[in-house]
Structure formats: C-alpha cells, structure tokens
Enzyme design. Structure first.
Site, PDB file in Angstrom:
ATOM      1  N   ASP A 132       0.842  -1.191   0.000  1.00 41.37           N
ATOM      2  CA  ASP A 132       0.000   0.000   0.000  1.00 41.37           C
ATOM      3  C   ASP A 132       0.881   1.245   0.000  1.00 41.37           C
ATOM      4  O   ASP A 132       1.949   1.253   0.602  1.00 41.37           O
ATOM      5  CB  ASP A 132      -0.924   0.026   1.223  1.00 41.37           C
ATOM      6  CG  ASP A 132      -2.024   1.060   1.050  1.00 41.37           C
ATOM      7  OD1 ASP A 132      -2.978   0.766   0.306  1.00 41.37           O
ATOM      8  OD2 ASP A 132      -1.906   2.164   1.604  1.00 41.37           O
ATOM      9  N   THR A 133       0.415   2.275  -0.691  1.00 42.08           N
ATOM     10  CA  THR A 133       1.157   3.533  -0.800  1.00 42.08           C
ATOM     11  C   THR A 133       0.239   4.706  -0.479  1.00 42.08           C
ATOM     12  O   THR A 133      -0.911   4.722  -0.912  1.00 42.08           O
ATOM     13  CB  THR A 133       1.704   3.714  -2.244  1.00 42.08           C
ATOM     14  OG1 THR A 133       2.537   2.601  -2.572  1.00 42.08           O
ATOM     15  CG2 THR A 133       2.519   4.999  -2.376  1.00 42.08           C
TER      16      THR A 133
END
Length: 193
Positions: A77-78
C-alpha cells in the site's frame, strides 16, 4: 539469483498495479497475480507509515485462511503524506485537482509498505521518500489529470509520468518507493528466506 532463492515458493502478488507487476518482474521473480476485494479502511488515529503498514497487512489477511504451505503472498500500500494528512487515490477530477494543488510548490512524503505472508510467517516493511514539487500552474494540473487520468494513484500522480518529469524538482530516497514498491527493501527481505 532471487528466483533461485524463491524456487520452493509459489509467489503471489496481490496487486492490480501495473507498476508493481513491472517492478517485481524486474527482480526476476516468477509470480502470479491474485486479487481479493478488501475494504481499505484504517483507524483514524493512525499516522504516516502506520496507515500503509496497517493496509498492507489488511490486504494480506484476505489470504490467511486459504493460504497454502508453499505460497508467498505479497501485498502493498502507498500513500502520500502531507501536512499530517494522508492522500490516497482520488475519487474524481475535483479530488485529483485538489490533491495536486496541495502538492504544488510543496514537499510531501510518499510512504509504501509491503507485507510478505507465508503459512509460517508474516513480515511488514516500509519505506519513506521526500518529494519536492515546483509550483504547478492550473493548466498543467488540468492537462495532466485530463490526459493521464491518475485515479489509481496515491496523491493523484505517477512519478514516472509527465507530471513527475516536469514537476518534481528533487527526491530524497528511492524512486521505486514513490512508484509503489520499495524494491531494494523487498529484495533484501526475500533474500533472507
């Protein structure tokens, strides 16, 4: 080298991101893509890398009950972190415009977390990069959103796209973390297996 290290594993990348597919392929890893629907909601009290760590692990939990012994699940996830606020993917044009206006003439952090899951272990790693944007004009922001439609990107931009080339003046850290995968850290972890 890494493919030899992982020969006893069936690597599964749980991501729809073409950038992550490309970056994992560049590490010479044989993998398949498997996606599971996850409601990406996190507790309000989380900040910075706590958010991406939580979401990367949350995505891996969708596989916990059905994981087979030889499987190695990679989730990620970013977020873009600016002024104490997390920017995820924009919902629409207005949202993207607001995000890019906020990033314009400012410094933000891009934080990416990766969760590596096997039947016997779970490991979460993260990386953070400082990104500096020049002052963007309304025309530049509009052109980018209209042409590139960055609705699948945290903070409404891709560093590898037009906006990154004309707008980013400096980064402190890994370019690939900004793209959505801290490959240097992922490689190091996978080499330990």
């Amino acid at each position: 080298m890494l493919s030899n290290k992982l020969k006893n594993y069936k690597v599964i990348l749980a991501s729809g991101s073409p950038r992550r597919h490309e970056l994992l392929k560049d590490l010479d890893v044989d993998f398949t893509i498997k996606l599971k629907e996850v409601d990406e909601v996190y507790p309000n009290n989380l900040k910075s890398y706590e958010i991406t760590d939580f979401l990367a692990e949350l995505k891996s939990k969708a596989f916990e009950k059905s994981i087979e012994k030889e499987e190695l699940i990679i989730t990620s996830d970013t977020i873009v972190w600016i002024d104490g606020i997390a920017l995820g993917k924009p919902k629409n044009y207005e949202d993207a415009f607001d995000m890019l206006s906020r990033l314009s003439n400012n410094v933000h952090e891009v934080i990416t977390s990766v969760c590596i899951l096997n039947k016997n272990f779970k490991k979460v790693i993260n990386d953070s990069v400082k990104v500096y944007f020049k002052k963007l004009t309304k025309e530049e922001i509009d052109y980018y959103i209209t042409t590139y439609k960055p609705y699948d990107k945290a903070g409404a931009y891709g560093i590898q796209e037009w906006i990154g080339k004309i707008g980013i003046t400096k980064i402190e850290g890994s370019y690939f973390t900004v793209m959505g995968f801290p490959v240097h850290k992922l490689y190091k972890e996978l080499m330990k297996l």
